[in-house]
Design a protein around this motif. Structure first.
Motif, short mmCIF file in Angstrom:
data_model
loop_
_atom_site.label_atom_id
_atom_site.label_comp_id
_atom_site.label_asym_id
_atom_site.label_seq_id
_atom_site.Cartn_x
_atom_site.Cartn_y
_atom_site.Cartn_z
N SER A 117 -79.02 8.15 13.66
CA SER A 117 -77.68 6.85 13.10
C SER A 117 -78.02 6.45 11.71
CB SER A 117 -78.15 6.00 14.52
OG SER A 117 -79.32 4.99 13.54
N VAL A 118 -78.88 6.18 11.02
CA VAL A 118 -79.05 5.60 9.83
C VAL A 118 -78.71 6.93 8.97
CG1 VAL A 118 -80.80 5.19 7.63
CG2 VAL A 118 -81.17 4.53 10.32
N CYS A 119 -79.06 8.27 8.91
CA CYS A 119 -78.62 9.24 8.31
C CYS A 119 -76.69 9.89 8.37
CB CYS A 119 -79.20 10.43 8.11
SG CYS A 119 -80.97 10.59 8.36
N GLY A 120 -76.79 9.43 9.76
CA GLY A 120 -75.33 9.54 9.18
C GLY A 120 -74.30 8.36 8.98
N THR A 121 -74.34 7.20 8.95
CA THR A 121 -73.50 6.56 7.89
C THR A 121 -74.16 6.07 6.61
OG1 THR A 121 -73.40 5.01 10.52
CG2 THR A 121 -73.65 4.00 7.93
N VAL A 122 -75.56 6.32 7.01
CA VAL A 122 -76.01 6.11 4.41
C VAL A 122 -74.75 7.75 4.58
CG1 VAL A 122 -77.85 7.03 3.50
CG2 VAL A 122 -77.88 5.27 4.33
#
Lengths: 344, 71, 328
Positions: free
Chosen positions: C69-74
């Protein structure tokens, strides 16, 4: 190999129409771009070798209604889920609360059936000679484990009668790319009588692009001769896997089978023997083929009578997102392959 | 129809083989043909269809020669 | 401890859950103020994005839903040329979820956020009826440095197409876990800041960037071809696919071009910068298997082609249907 490719590219003799009867060949031909590296004088035509495509609507309808029955779940390969019956597909049924499970192997049903003994699991047993032994193994295991809650809804077909039908009704085929994995089970001899009867060459082929090219080369060179050439000798023998054939005939017997758009072809399928009827989920009466779009010409596409482009629905009402016929649903269907790869 | 893949039998346990496909281990029924660990086999829908005899039998050069002889 | 509807009541149980699991892991001055909204400094051209994350299983080889969820948005921010700065996160938790699992997810999110250089400045938690599932939404804010302009519509004839590493690893890892196929394939789930920034820092003229998530590289390049009105051609042999993923695809009849990645992106760069871009990517974290896979060629606008190993050409269409495992 260069010689083969050069020959196929430069070929300028009599036009050749070659039919591949296996959906996996159809997919491999498109995937490797074979039509773009051979002479336009060699036409490749997709035949009735995708089990999803040749399945009749009443079979899908029966699966849909079984999935809605309380205490019953339909188990299927992924490809079949999107095929519409006269009204719904199994995917539609699932959205309406129908019980549908997707598996990689029919053997996975054993685990499902053991885990939920109160539920009946119906496997959508589609396929050709390649897959029939897998169902036979499944039945053997079910009997051994005493699992009484497994059923098959069979739509199992055999290749030679439908190839015969295509030659007799359609004609105009100059060579057959014979199905490699069917031949692993049946043996390449299976095609000898047809080759002789129609004086057409058959090349049993593997699935790598180079294997398909060399098979096409053989067919062009052998034009007009009723011979079978096994070009997949690492796994195909003349007589095939006899142990698997015996296992299949222990559980199944020949029967007439309904093919989409072609009607019932005598002896072109197999069904459970009477002594194993308790495993059958009502396969016998499913010969009706109705309900799909009245202008759909899947039947003629499947036999190579017309190219997908000649169907009035192709690319208009019928496209991968809105398939009207099974040939557009299956990723191995001719219409799907012609549409996405813009083959002409 | 009939996607099938070549893999290598790793072990055999009461009719079920563990087959390796480039580092992927899958269980496959071995009831259609006699197999032993080390065999290369063709697997379809969770079942071993056939043992692959020496893969070089599909050598394109040899097949080409055979076709030429027929013609 | 299992999460119950009480944890979503807004009362004591809710505040305990938030302080013990989320606030403890995401601790920073903005979040710790516990105000209704995060008030943060910033100036310049903003990039804003949001994404929701749904994955089964929640923990998989190489990652978990938190890291995802962090990687996707970043990564979405990075692909617009922005430098990611702030994240918000919303958890939707089904009753029955384990608080230990939530703790692991929160820790994983915090670590990934640190790695990516972003601060989680706001959050929300809801509990719903269900069977222990967890869904996460993250929104992200970043700033685009002056002079940077990348867009799917900027691909030009002659441009080189690169991909930052092996294809299909996330998809294969998750599907293997679901289907019980044993292998050592790990999800590629990773924040791509270092790789993307190093392209810009080294003066590579980047025209288009996109992370090849759901739908895979084929989907992204079809989008580029459509947005730019160009034709893209790939060389089949140059596509980076590891042997285990290739074997996995063979078993299930999948095409790595359509398989989802969570730590790979496609870059379209000026032809003259292709070699430099490749060297920079290979030297960056997560980029060692980067490759030049094709180029923008003359041809029918909006089309993606592959030149196959036998010298043939095939069109690679957008993905139809769900990309189900194929048997027949």
């Amino acid at each position: 190999m260069l010689k083969v490719q050069e020959f196929l590219k430069q070929y300028d003799g009599e036009p050749m129409r070659i039919m591949e009867v296996c959906g996996t060949h159809t997919a491999a031909i498109s995937h490797s771009g074979i039509p773009s590296v051979i002479s336009p004088k060699i036409r490749l035509i997709s035949g009735p070798g995708c089990p999803v495509c040749v399945t009749v609507t009443s079979y899908i309808d029966r699966l849909v209604s079984l999935s809605m029955e309380p205490g019953c779940a339909v188990v299927s390969f992924g490809d079949l889920l999107r095929v519409k019956g006269s009204a719904r597909s199994l995917n539609d049924a699932r959205a309406l609360g129908g019980q549908v499970r997707m598996v990689y192997s029919p053997m996975d049903v054993l685990k499902l059936a053991a885990a939920e003994p109160e539920k009946t699991f119906v496997f959508a047993a589609v396929g050709f000679e390649t897959t029939a032994p897998v169902y036979a193994l499944l039945l053997g295991e079910a009997v051994r484990a005493g699992l009484e809650n497994i059923r098959l809804l069979t739509s199992l077909k055999t290749m030679p009668p439908v190839i015969d039908w295509v030659c007799a009704h359609q004609g105009g085929i100059d060579g057959f790319l014979a199905p490699g994995h069917v031949s692993v089970i049946t043996g390449s001899d299976l095609f000898e009588p047809l080759a002789r009867k129609y004086s057409i060459p058959f090349a049993v082929s593997g699935f790598e692009p180079e294997q398909i090219l060399i098979s096409l080369y053989a067919l062009v060179r052998l034009r007009g001769r009723g011979v079978v050439k096994n070009l997949y000798p690492s796994v195909v023998t003349a007589r095939g896997n006899v142990q698997a054939q015996r296992l299949v005939s222990r559980y199944f017997e020949p029967c007439g089978a309904a093919w989409r758009g072609m009607g019932v072809i005598p002896n072109s399928g197999i069904r459970l023997r009477p002594e194993f009827a308790r495993f059958d989920a009502g396969s016998a009466e499913l010969t009706q083929d109705r309900g799909f779009h009245s202008a759909c010409r899947c039947g003629q596409v499947l036999t190579g009578a017309i190219s997908p482009h000649e169907c009035p629905l192709f690319g208009r009402a019928c496209a991968p997102q809105t398939p009207q016929g099974a040939c557009m649903v299956s990723t191995e269907g001719s219409c799907y392959q012609y549409y996405v790869n813009r083959r002409d | 129809m009939c996607v099938a893949m070549p893999g290598k039998v790793i072990r055999l346990d009461s009719g079920v083989a563990e087959v390796d496909f480039s580092g992927n281990r899958v269980r496959a029924q071995a009831g259609l043909v006699a197999v032993k660990p080390g065999d290369y086999v063709l697997v379809h829908a969770g079942c071993i269809l056939q043992v692959i005899s020496k893969q070089d039998r599909d050598s394109l050069a040899d097949l080409f020669e055979e076709i030429e002889e027929l013609c | 401890m299992k999460i119950t509807m009480a944890h979503g009541s807004g009362g004591k149980a809710t505040s305990e859950l938030i302080s013990r699991i989320f606030a403890a892991n995401f601790k920073n001055p903005v979040l710790s103020a516990m105000e209704d909204a995060a008030v943060v400094p910033g100036a310049g051209t903003l990039a804003v994005t949001t994404d929701s994350f749904v994955v089964t299983p929640l923990f998989f080889p190489g990652g978990d839903i938190g890291r995802l969820s962090v990687c996707g948005t970043v990564n979405d921010l990075l692909m617009s040329g922005a430098v990611p700065q702030y994240l918000t996160c919303g958890f939707i938790i089904e009753e029955g979820a384990e608080s230990d699992d939530l703790e692991r997810m929160a820790r994983s999110m915090a670590e990934t956020a640190r790695e990516a250089g972003v601060t989680i400045v706001a959050g929300d938690t809801k509990v719903v009826e269900g069977g222990g599932g967890v869904y996460i939404n993250t929104s992200g804010v970043g700033f685009v440095p002056p002079g940077r302009r990348v867009s799917a519509s900027l691909c030009r004839e002659g441009d080189a197409v690169l991909v930052s590493g092996y294809l299909g690893e996330h998809h294969a890892a998750v599907l293997s876990a679901r289907m019980g196929i044993e292998n050592r394939i790990r999800s590629d789930c990773a924040p791509l800041g270092e790789a993307v920034e190093s392209l810009f820092q080294n003066g590579v003229r980047v025209h288009a960037l996109r992370d090849a998530t759901r739908g895979g590289l084929a989907t992204v390049l079809n989008e580029f071809a459509a947005a730019s009105g160009c034709c893209i051609a790939l060389r089949e042999e140059s596509l980076p696919v590891s042997a285990p993923v290739s074997g996995f695809c063979g078993i299930l009849g999948l095409d790595p071009l359509y398989m989802g990645n969570e730590g790979k992106f496609a870059a379209v760069v000026d032809r003259e910068d292709a070699e430099k871009a490749l060297a920079v990517l290979k030297a960056s974290q997560y980029g060692e298997n980067a490759a030049v896979v094709g180029s923008v060629v003359p041809g029918e606008a909006g089309t993606l082609l592959v030149r196959t190993s036998i010298g043939g050409t095939r069109i690679v269409p957008e993905l139809y249907g769900e990309g189900l495992p194929r048997i027949c």
